[in-house]
Design a protein around this motif. Structure first.
Motif, PDB file in Angstrom:
ATOM      1  N   GLN A  55       0.469  -1.275  -0.161  1.00 13.58           N
ATOM      2  CA  GLN A  55      -0.148   0.175  -0.109  1.00 13.58           C
ATOM      3  C   GLN A  55       0.646   1.283  -0.167  1.00 13.58           C
ATOM      4  OE1 GLN A  55      -3.430  -0.680  -0.070  1.00 13.58           O
ATOM      5  NE2 GLN A  55      -2.489  -2.279  -1.026  1.00 13.58           N
ATOM      6  N   ALA A  56       0.560   2.586  -0.016  1.00 13.56           N
ATOM      7  CA  ALA A  56       0.848   3.910  -0.447  1.00 13.56           C
ATOM      8  C   ALA A  56       1.643   4.015   0.741  1.00 13.56           C
ATOM      9  CB  ALA A  56       0.115   4.662  -0.761  1.00 13.56           C
ATOM     10  N   ASN A  57       1.220   3.178   1.963  1.00 14.77           N
ATOM     11  CA  ASN A  57       1.645   3.412   3.343  1.00 14.77           C
ATOM     12  C   ASN A  57       3.125   2.310   3.960  1.00 14.77           C
ATOM     13  OD1 ASN A  57       0.169   1.114   4.093  1.00 14.77           O
ATOM     14  ND2 ASN A  57      -0.971   2.338   5.044  1.00 14.77           N
ATOM     15  N   GLY A  58       3.190   2.092   2.491  1.00 16.13           N
ATOM     16  CA  GLY A  58       4.227   1.034   3.104  1.00 16.13           C
ATOM     17  C   GLY A  58       3.965   0.004   3.853  1.00 16.13           C
ATOM     18  N   ARG A  59       2.851  -0.910   4.319  1.00 10.02           N
ATOM     19  CA  ARG A  59       2.023  -1.342   4.752  1.00 10.02           C
ATOM     20  C   ARG A  59       2.059  -3.237   3.341  1.00 10.02           C
ATOM     21  NH1 ARG A  59       1.866  -1.110  10.021  1.00 10.02           N
ATOM     22  NH2 ARG A  59       2.175   0.779  10.825  1.00 10.02           N
ATOM     23  N   LEU A  60       1.410  -3.714   3.888  1.00 10.68           N
ATOM     24  CA  LEU A  60       1.326  -4.686   2.933  1.00 10.68           C
ATOM     25  C   LEU A  60      -0.320  -5.485   3.541  1.00 10.68           C
ATOM     26  CD1 LEU A  60       3.622  -7.835   2.850  1.00 10.68           C
ATOM     27  CD2 LEU A  60       3.835  -5.465   0.985  1.00 10.68           C
ATOM     28  N   GLU A  61      -0.916  -5.331   2.613  1.00 14.67           N
ATOM     29  CA  GLU A  61      -2.840  -5.864   3.568  1.00 14.67           C
ATOM     30  C   GLU A  61      -3.079  -6.611   2.378  1.00 14.67           C
ATOM     31  OE1 GLU A  61      -6.917  -3.073   2.617  1.00 14.67           O
ATOM     32  OE2 GLU A  61      -5.290  -2.193   2.001  1.00 14.67           O
ATOM     33  N   LYS A  62      -4.014  -8.142   2.668  1.00 18.24           N
ATOM     34  CA  LYS A  62      -3.622  -8.852   1.798  1.00 18.24           C
ATOM     35  C   LYS A  62      -4.844  -8.767   2.007  1.00 18.24           C
ATOM     36  CE  LYS A  62      -3.213 -13.233   4.371  1.00 18.24           C
ATOM     37  NZ  LYS A  62      -2.142 -13.479   2.562  1.00 18.24           N
ATOM     38  N   LYS A  63      -4.926  -8.520   0.014  1.00 17.79           N
ATOM     39  CA  LYS A  63      -6.533  -8.490  -0.230  1.00 17.79           C
ATOM     40  C   LYS A  63      -7.042  -9.457  -1.522  1.00 17.79           C
ATOM     41  CE  LYS A  63      -6.649  -4.004  -1.631  1.00 17.79           C
ATOM     42  NZ  LYS A  63      -6.688  -2.807  -2.011  1.00 17.79           N
ATOM     43  N   LEU A  64      -8.565  -9.602  -1.065  1.00 18.28           N
ATOM     44  CA  LEU A  64      -9.093 -10.711  -2.433  1.00 18.28           C
ATOM     45  C   LEU A  64      -9.136  -9.761  -4.054  1.00 18.28           C
ATOM     46  CD1 LEU A  64     -10.345 -13.145  -2.967  1.00 18.28           C
ATOM     47  CD2 LEU A  64     -12.747 -12.474  -2.175  1.00 18.28           C
ATOM     48  N   LEU A  65      -8.452 -10.787  -4.618  1.00 19.93           N
ATOM     49  CA  LEU A  65      -8.190 -10.298  -5.919  1.00 19.93           C
ATOM     50  C   LEU A  65      -9.032 -11.236  -7.044  1.00 19.93           C
ATOM     51  CD1 LEU A  65      -4.488  -8.976  -6.635  1.00 19.93           C
ATOM     52  CD2 LEU A  65      -5.883  -7.916  -5.819  1.00 19.93           C
ATOM     53  N   TRP A  66      -9.972 -10.602  -7.868  1.00 20.19           N
ATOM     54  CA  TRP A  66     -10.316 -11.005  -8.915  1.00 20.19           C
ATOM     55  C   TRP A  66      -9.336 -11.251 -10.259  1.00 20.19           C
ATOM     56  CZ3 TRP A  66     -16.444 -11.076  -9.144  1.00 20.19           C
ATOM     57  CH2 TRP A  66     -16.875 -10.910  -7.602  1.00 20.19           C
ATOM     58  N   TYR A  67      -9.225 -12.211 -11.091  1.00 19.79           N
ATOM     59  CA  TYR A  67      -8.430 -12.069 -12.240  1.00 19.79           C
ATOM     60  C   TYR A  67      -8.799 -13.619 -13.653  1.00 19.79           C
ATOM     61  CZ  TYR A  67      -6.748 -16.798 -10.578  1.00 19.79           C
ATOM     62  OH  TYR A  67      -6.514 -17.965 -10.281  1.00 19.79           O
ATOM     63  N   LEU A  68      -8.185 -13.283 -14.202  1.00 20.70           N
ATOM     64  CA  LEU A  68      -8.935 -14.126 -15.726  1.00 20.70           C
ATOM     65  C   LEU A  68      -7.568 -14.444 -16.624  1.00 20.70           C
ATOM     66  CD1 LEU A  68     -11.385 -14.790 -16.941  1.00 20.70           C
ATOM     67  CD2 LEU A  68     -11.037 -12.596 -18.543  1.00 20.70           C
ATOM     68  N   VAL A  69      -7.137 -15.305 -16.385  1.00 23.38           N
ATOM     69  CA  VAL A  69      -5.857 -15.669 -17.338  1.00 23.38           C
ATOM     70  C   VAL A  69      -6.434 -15.719 -18.495  1.00 23.38           C
ATOM     71  CG1 VAL A  69      -3.930 -17.683 -17.520  1.00 23.38           C
ATOM     72  CG2 VAL A  69      -4.967 -16.566 -15.350  1.00 23.38           C
ATOM     73  N   TYR A  70      -5.630 -15.981 -19.279  1.00 25.63           N
ATOM     74  CA  TYR A  70      -6.092 -15.056 -21.075  1.00 25.63           C
ATOM     75  C   TYR A  70      -4.773 -16.117 -21.935  1.00 25.63           C
ATOM     76  CZ  TYR A  70      -4.326 -10.651 -21.487  1.00 25.63           C
ATOM     77  OH  TYR A  70      -3.382  -9.293 -21.746  1.00 25.63           O
ATOM     78  N   SER A  71      -5.730 -16.066 -22.881  1.00 23.76           N
ATOM     79  CA  SER A  71      -4.037 -16.584 -23.938  1.00 23.76           C
ATOM     80  C   SER A  71      -4.921 -15.170 -25.365  1.00 23.76           C
ATOM     81  CB  SER A  71      -3.517 -17.535 -24.486  1.00 23.76           C
ATOM     82  OG  SER A  71      -4.423 -18.070 -25.350  1.00 23.76           O
ATOM     83  N   VAL A  72      -3.445 -14.777 -26.154  1.00 18.16           N
ATOM     84  CA  VAL A  72      -4.109 -14.158 -27.507  1.00 18.16           C
ATOM     85  C   VAL A  72      -3.293 -15.117 -28.768  1.00 18.16           C
ATOM     86  CG1 VAL A  72      -5.103 -12.051 -26.611  1.00 18.16           C
ATOM     87  CG2 VAL A  72      -2.250 -12.562 -26.997  1.00 18.16           C
TER      88      VAL A  72
END
Length: 327
Positions: free
Chosen positions: A119-136
């Motif tokens: 994060q901007a304050n220098g700390r780590l924050e555990k977050k739930l990320l949504w993601y989509l793996v793809y190929s082109v």
């Protein structure tokens, strides 16, 4: 006291710089795939492949040149030529042409992952990320406009050279509240700390490119069935109450449309004033019959939610997993 504060700020800045270097280095190592490790083969049905859609009508269009048509001084009657031969009249039906290409797009199911994000304050924050793996993949096929009048049947096949895919993924919600649609949209983000974890989980034995790497790597015409580049779209801070949503992918094709609304351009305006341009976009539809508690990727399903197809846009029907649209 100010000296102490400045020293603390300097230490924090140095720590952030060091952390950024470590993340960049880790991401670079993620691309150094062990050559002895065979790429993972996917079971049938894991990948959804969208074939390129290249339509003859996309190679040419006719528009009035409002920049010229707004100048009444150009409207004159020649003595020895037909009025239709004047610049003013020709500008009423100007023909615009272009070669059209489109990439083949394949993607895995949309998934979720917990990652420590700086994060901007220098700390780590555990977050739930949504993601989509793809190929082109660049098939090398395209269409060129035929000479003369606009005619869909006369567009001709042409070979396409290397193409650069500049990815833009927007996750947009279609939920309604009190009968009104809630337009929640999220642009994909580059999260360096998530790249290696996603690569190991999804595409071991392959390189997984970040959005900047994808945009700077030209994709040559395919030579065999495995000449594809792999990437990932990541979204952060997605509303956990989101149920109905689509992922819009731009950059897969150079097809576009434009129009000049009546009154949008006035004489003396800069060229292009008021013009509306839309790009051909791939729409992937999903729904998630869950809530904010115990969020899990198994809740995400492909296609519109049963009975809710009308929320996903005009023309979306029950069970429509993807479609091409303009936006």
């Amino acid at each position: 006291m100010p000296l102490v504060l400045n020293h603390v700020v300097s230490l924090r800045a140095a720590w952030l710089i060091a952390l950024a270097c470590l993340l960049t280095s880790a991401n670079a190592r993620a691309q150094q795939v062990d050559p002895s490790q065979a790429p993972r083969n996917f079971a049938p049905g894991v990948l959804t492949t969208v074939p390129p859609e290249i339509l003859p009508g996309e190679t040419a269009s006719v528009h009035p040149l409002v920049e010229l048509r707004s100048n009444q001084k150009l409207a004159w009657q020649p003595e020895y030529l037909a009025t239709s031969q004047t610049l003013y009249e020709k500008a009423a039906h100007a023909r615009f042409t272009r070669d059209i290409w489109c990439l083949e797009f394949s993607y895995k199911p949309l998934r979720l992952i917990w990652v420590d994000v700086p994060q901007a304050n220098g700390r780590l924050e555990k977050k739930l990320l949504w993601y989509l793996v793809y190929s082109v993949r660049n098939t090398g096929e395209g269409l060129a406009p035929a000479a003369g009048e606009v005619n869909e049947e006369k567009a001709k096949p042409t070979e396409i050279g290397p193409v650069t895919f500049v990815p833009q993924f927007v996750l947009q919600g279609h939920d309604q509240e009190n009968g009104r649609r809630q337009y929640r949209a999220y642009l994909d983000k580059y999260v360096p700390s998530a790249m290696e974890a996603i690569r190991r989980r999804e595409v071991r034995g392959r390189k997984l490119l970040s959005p900047p790497q994808m945009a700077e790597t030209p994709l040559p015409p395919a030579q065999d069935g495995d000449d594809a580049m792999w990437g990932v779209a990541i979204w952060e801070d997605v509303d956990p109450d989101l149920d109905f949503f689509s992922v819009y992918v731009q950059g897969l094709t150079n097809a576009y449309r434009w129009e000049d609304p009546d009154g949008g351009f006035q004489a003396g305006d800069p060229p292009g004033t008021g013009r509306k341009l839309v790009s051909k976009t791939l729409q992937l539809n999903f729904f998630r019959p869950g809530d904010r508690f115990l969020q899990h990727e198994t809740e995400v399903r492909q296609g519109p939610a049963p009975g809710k197809a009308q929320l996903y846009g005009d023309g979306v029907t029950e069970g429509l997993v993807y479609r091409w649209t303009y936006r």
